[in-house]
Design a protein around this motif. Structure first.
Motif, PDB file in Angstrom:
ATOM      1  N   SER A  72       4.384   0.869  -8.191  1.00 48.51           N
ATOM      2  CA  SER A  72       5.354  -0.166  -8.523  1.00 48.51           C
ATOM      3  C   SER A  72       6.447  -0.196  -7.462  1.00 48.51           C
ATOM      4  O   SER A  72       7.038   0.851  -7.152  1.00 48.51           O
ATOM      5  CB  SER A  72       5.970   0.097  -9.897  1.00 48.51           C
ATOM      6  OG  SER A  72       6.983  -0.850 -10.193  1.00 48.51           O
ATOM      7  N   GLY A  73       6.688  -1.352  -6.882  1.00 48.03           N
ATOM      8  CA  GLY A  73       7.732  -1.474  -5.869  1.00 48.03           C
ATOM      9  C   GLY A  73       7.414  -0.650  -4.643  1.00 48.03           C
ATOM     10  O   GLY A  73       6.364  -0.801  -4.028  1.00 48.03           O
ATOM     11  N   THR A  74       8.319   0.263  -4.294  1.00 46.61           N
ATOM     12  CA  THR A  74       8.107   1.116  -3.127  1.00 46.61           C
ATOM     13  C   THR A  74       7.885   2.572  -3.511  1.00 46.61           C
ATOM     14  O   THR A  74       7.959   3.465  -2.665  1.00 46.61           O
ATOM     15  CB  THR A  74       9.324   1.022  -2.181  1.00 46.61           C
ATOM     16  OG1 THR A  74      10.504   1.428  -2.903  1.00 46.61           O
ATOM     17  CG2 THR A  74       9.511  -0.395  -1.668  1.00 46.61           C
ATOM     18  N   THR A  75       7.631   2.826  -4.778  1.00 52.19           N
ATOM     19  CA  THR A  75       7.493   4.214  -5.238  1.00 52.19           C
ATOM     20  C   THR A  75       6.106   4.467  -5.817  1.00 52.19           C
ATOM     21  O   THR A  75       5.358   3.542  -6.135  1.00 52.19           O
ATOM     22  CB  THR A  75       8.553   4.535  -6.307  1.00 52.19           C
ATOM     23  OG1 THR A  75       8.356   3.664  -7.439  1.00 52.19           O
ATOM     24  CG2 THR A  75       9.956   4.314  -5.758  1.00 52.19           C
ATOM     25  N   GLY A  76       5.791   5.764  -5.955  1.00 48.35           N
ATOM     26  CA  GLY A  76       4.558   6.156  -6.637  1.00 48.35           C
ATOM     27  C   GLY A  76       3.394   6.467  -5.746  1.00 48.35           C
ATOM     28  O   GLY A  76       2.288   6.717  -6.237  1.00 48.35           O
ATOM     29  N   CYS A  77       3.584   6.463  -4.403  1.00 47.92           N
ATOM     30  CA  CYS A  77       2.473   6.721  -3.489  1.00 47.92           C
ATOM     31  C   CYS A  77       2.637   8.065  -2.788  1.00 47.92           C
ATOM     32  O   CYS A  77       3.747   8.503  -2.506  1.00 47.92           O
ATOM     33  CB  CYS A  77       2.368   5.612  -2.450  1.00 47.92           C
ATOM     34  SG  CYS A  77       1.995   3.974  -3.154  1.00 47.92           S
ATOM     35  N   ASP A  78       1.515   8.709  -2.495  1.00 53.17           N
ATOM     36  CA  ASP A  78       1.499  10.013  -1.828  1.00 53.17           C
ATOM     37  C   ASP A  78       0.742   9.925  -0.510  1.00 53.17           C
ATOM     38  O   ASP A  78       0.088   8.924  -0.208  1.00 53.17           O
ATOM     39  CB  ASP A  78       0.825  11.060  -2.730  1.00 53.17           C
ATOM     40  CG  ASP A  78       1.467  11.154  -4.101  1.00 53.17           C
ATOM     41  OD1 ASP A  78       2.704  11.078  -4.182  1.00 53.17           O
ATOM     42  OD2 ASP A  78       0.717  11.306  -5.102  1.00 53.17           O
ATOM     43  N   GLY A  79       0.829  11.007   0.265  1.00 53.87           N
ATOM     44  CA  GLY A  79      -0.009  11.155   1.450  1.00 53.87           C
ATOM     45  C   GLY A  79       0.145  10.095   2.511  1.00 53.87           C
ATOM     46  O   GLY A  79      -0.814   9.790   3.225  1.00 53.87           O
ATOM     47  N   GLY A  80       1.350   9.502   2.652  1.00 53.94           N
ATOM     48  CA  GLY A  80       1.546   8.476   3.656  1.00 53.94           C
ATOM     49  C   GLY A  80       1.078   7.091   3.236  1.00 53.94           C
ATOM     50  O   GLY A  80       1.196   6.129   4.010  1.00 53.94           O
ATOM     51  N   ARG A 133       1.284   3.539   1.113  1.00 51.80           N
ATOM     52  CA  ARG A 133       2.419   2.695   0.753  1.00 51.80           C
ATOM     53  C   ARG A 133       2.000   1.678  -0.304  1.00 51.80           C
ATOM     54  O   ARG A 133       0.854   1.220  -0.311  1.00 51.80           O
ATOM     55  CB  ARG A 133       2.967   1.961   1.988  1.00 51.80           C
ATOM     56  CG  ARG A 133       3.550   2.894   3.047  1.00 51.80           C
ATOM     57  CD  ARG A 133       4.026   2.138   4.262  1.00 51.80           C
ATOM     58  NE  ARG A 133       4.497   3.038   5.313  1.00 51.80           N
ATOM     59  CZ  ARG A 133       4.822   2.650   6.538  1.00 51.80           C
ATOM     60  NH1 ARG A 133       4.710   1.363   6.873  1.00 51.80           N
ATOM     61  NH2 ARG A 133       5.254   3.526   7.425  1.00 51.80           N
ATOM     62  N   CYS A 134       2.929   1.360  -1.169  1.00 57.24           N
ATOM     63  CA  CYS A 134       2.624   0.471  -2.289  1.00 57.24           C
ATOM     64  C   CYS A 134       2.419  -0.960  -1.814  1.00 57.24           C
ATOM     65  O   CYS A 134       3.311  -1.570  -1.215  1.00 57.24           O
ATOM     66  CB  CYS A 134       3.749   0.542  -3.315  1.00 57.24           C
ATOM     67  SG  CYS A 134       3.349  -0.325  -4.863  1.00 57.24           S
ATOM     68  N   HIS A 135       1.239  -1.483  -2.061  1.00 60.70           N
ATOM     69  CA  HIS A 135       0.934  -2.884  -1.781  1.00 60.70           C
ATOM     70  C   HIS A 135       1.271  -3.674  -3.031  1.00 60.70           C
ATOM     71  O   HIS A 135       0.554  -3.606  -4.032  1.00 60.70           O
ATOM     72  CB  HIS A 135      -0.537  -3.043  -1.408  1.00 60.70           C
ATOM     73  CG  HIS A 135      -0.925  -4.455  -1.097  1.00 60.70           C
ATOM     74  ND1 HIS A 135      -0.595  -5.072   0.086  1.00 60.70           N
ATOM     75  CD2 HIS A 135      -1.604  -5.379  -1.835  1.00 60.70           C
ATOM     76  CE1 HIS A 135      -1.055  -6.312   0.087  1.00 60.70           C
ATOM     77  NE2 HIS A 135      -1.667  -6.524  -1.076  1.00 60.70           N
ATOM     78  N   ASP A 136       2.372  -4.390  -2.983  1.00 55.57           N
ATOM     79  CA  ASP A 136       2.890  -5.084  -4.156  1.00 55.57           C
ATOM     80  C   ASP A 136       2.061  -6.331  -4.446  1.00 55.57           C
ATOM     81  O   ASP A 136       2.141  -7.335  -3.750  1.00 55.57           O
ATOM     82  CB  ASP A 136       4.358  -5.450  -3.938  1.00 55.57           C
ATOM     83  CG  ASP A 136       5.031  -5.926  -5.212  1.00 55.57           C
ATOM     84  OD1 ASP A 136       4.346  -5.980  -6.250  1.00 55.57           O
ATOM     85  OD2 ASP A 136       6.231  -6.247  -5.179  1.00 55.57           O
ATOM     86  N   ASP A 137       1.253  -6.240  -5.476  1.00 54.36           N
ATOM     87  CA  ASP A 137       0.383  -7.353  -5.865  1.00 54.36           C
ATOM     88  C   ASP A 137       0.471  -7.571  -7.374  1.00 54.36           C
ATOM     89  O   ASP A 137      -0.536  -7.790  -8.053  1.00 54.36           O
ATOM     90  CB  ASP A 137      -1.057  -7.048  -5.442  1.00 54.36           C
ATOM     91  CG  ASP A 137      -1.959  -8.276  -5.536  1.00 54.36           C
ATOM     92  OD1 ASP A 137      -1.417  -9.408  -5.519  1.00 54.36           O
ATOM     93  OD2 ASP A 137      -3.192  -8.101  -5.640  1.00 54.36           O
ATOM     94  N   GLY A 138       1.704  -7.456  -7.869  1.00 61.58           N
ATOM     95  CA  GLY A 138       1.925  -7.667  -9.293  1.00 61.58           C
ATOM     96  C   GLY A 138       1.240  -6.619 -10.133  1.00 61.58           C
ATOM     97  O   GLY A 138       1.346  -5.425  -9.880  1.00 61.58           O
ATOM     98  N   ALA A 139       0.484  -7.089 -11.130  1.00 58.31           N
ATOM     99  CA  ALA A 139      -0.208  -6.165 -12.027  1.00 58.31           C
ATOM    100  C   ALA A 139      -1.295  -5.374 -11.315  1.00 58.31           C
ATOM    101  O   ALA A 139      -1.733  -4.328 -11.803  1.00 58.31           O
ATOM    102  CB  ALA A 139      -0.814  -6.940 -13.199  1.00 58.31           C
ATOM    103  N   ASN A 140      -1.730  -5.853 -10.164  1.00 59.48           N
ATOM    104  CA  ASN A 140      -2.788  -5.182  -9.416  1.00 59.48           C
ATOM    105  C   ASN A 140      -2.261  -4.382  -8.225  1.00 59.48           C
ATOM    106  O   ASN A 140      -3.010  -4.090  -7.287  1.00 59.48           O
ATOM    107  CB  ASN A 140      -3.808  -6.209  -8.915  1.00 59.48           C
ATOM    108  CG  ASN A 140      -4.510  -6.930 -10.054  1.00 59.48           C
ATOM    109  OD1 ASN A 140      -4.910  -6.290 -11.029  1.00 59.48           O
ATOM    110  ND2 ASN A 140      -4.664  -8.240  -9.942  1.00 59.48           N
ATOM    111  N   SER A 141      -0.982  -4.021  -8.235  1.00 59.07           N
ATOM    112  CA  SER A 141      -0.401  -3.245  -7.138  1.00 59.07           C
ATOM    113  C   SER A 141      -1.103  -1.896  -7.014  1.00 59.07           C
ATOM    114  O   SER A 141      -1.449  -1.266  -8.012  1.00 59.07           O
ATOM    115  CB  SER A 141       1.092  -3.038  -7.377  1.00 59.07           C
ATOM    116  OG  SER A 141       1.772  -4.276  -7.350  1.00 59.07           O
ATOM    117  N   TYR A 142      -1.299  -1.462  -5.785  1.00 60.64           N
ATOM    118  CA  TYR A 142      -1.978  -0.180  -5.551  1.00 60.64           C
ATOM    119  C   TYR A 142      -1.402   0.488  -4.306  1.00 60.64           C
ATOM    120  O   TYR A 142      -0.761  -0.160  -3.474  1.00 60.64           O
ATOM    121  CB  TYR A 142      -3.486  -0.397  -5.365  1.00 60.64           C
ATOM    122  CG  TYR A 142      -3.840  -1.158  -4.098  1.00 60.64           C
ATOM    123  CD1 TYR A 142      -4.184  -0.473  -2.928  1.00 60.64           C
ATOM    124  CD2 TYR A 142      -3.818  -2.549  -4.068  1.00 60.64           C
ATOM    125  CE1 TYR A 142      -4.495  -1.165  -1.767  1.00 60.64           C
ATOM    126  CE2 TYR A 142      -4.125  -3.241  -2.909  1.00 60.64           C
ATOM    127  CZ  TYR A 142      -4.462  -2.551  -1.761  1.00 60.64           C
ATOM    128  OH  TYR A 142      -4.757  -3.233  -0.613  1.00 60.64           O
TER     129      TYR A 142
END
Length: 219
Positions: A124-132, A134-143
């Motif tokens: 969500s947003g710019t948080t929640g990712c590990d290992g380098g 980055r959050c790809h903001d795609d609404g409900a399908n963000s990964y």
């Protein structure tokens, strides 16, 4: 007497001069530097150019083309952060039909080609990712998106580059970079933009790097 004093002064000056400027052909470079084949000074292995000479790379880092990059199996969670181990189940190959990701945090199989892809997690947003990643903001399908494959690998020509980083910058760094079309953003990693440099093919670079090189603010 004046002539004698003058001779003594000149003799003293000559005696001091050699100790004030000594040339040593075996030590022409500064600390942690060595003489390169083109008779220039360069940093020793494990050191990179800094603001005051060559500086050492940190723990879990390696010097690559004048920059300290994370060693294999490590990544920076943020640009200025220390290198950290990449979780073992993050980024492993998966197939949405036949090879799902293991249970746990990285149970999302992000498809990149047909049904194949890599294991990651939602964010969500710019948080929640590990290992380098980055959050790809795609609404409900963000990964959490992985860094471009092959990015910053050493190269002598485009033929040496693989993955998404297929352009070899041969002017100075000899690193594989991600090519793009002017104005294109989807191909670039998060927080990067397609920068239209006039000296070579448009490439993906950090937003602030493009602004500083071209004078055009990246929104």
């Amino acid at each position: 007497m004046k002539r004698l004093i003058g001779l003594v002064w000149v003799s003293a000056l000559v005696g001091v001069a050699p100790s004030a400027c000594i040339y040593d052909g075996d030590h022409r470079c500064g600390p942690h530097q060595r003489i390169l084949s083109n008779n220039r000074c360069g940093c020793e292995d494990g050191f990179v150019p800094g603001t005051a000479g060559c500086v050492p790379c940190g723990e879990d880092e390696q010097a690559v083309n004048g920059a300290c990059l994370c060693a294999a199996g490590y990544a920076r969670p943020a640009t200025d952060a220390a290198c950290e181990p990449i979780p073992g189940t993050l980024g492993v190959a998966c197939d949405s039909d036949s090879t799902p990701c293991s249970d746990g945090k990285y149970s999302l199989c992000h498809v990149t080609d047909g049904t194949s892809g890599y294991c990651t997690n939602a964010c969500s947003g710019t948080t929640g990712c590990d290992g380098g990643y980055r959050c790809h903001d795609d609404g409900a399908n963000s990964y959490c998106r992985r860094p471009p494959v092959g990015y910053l690998d050493h190269c002598e020509s485009d033929a040496d580059c693989t993955g998404e980083a297929t352009f070899c910058e041969t002017l100075s760094t000899h690193q594989c970079l991600v090519p793009c079309a002017a104005g294109e953003t989807a191909v670039c990693f998060e927080a990067e933009a397609c920068c239209d440099f006039t000296i070579f093919h448009p490439i993906c670079v950090p937003n602030d790097a493009c602004s500083s090189m071209t004078g055009v603010e990246v929104k």
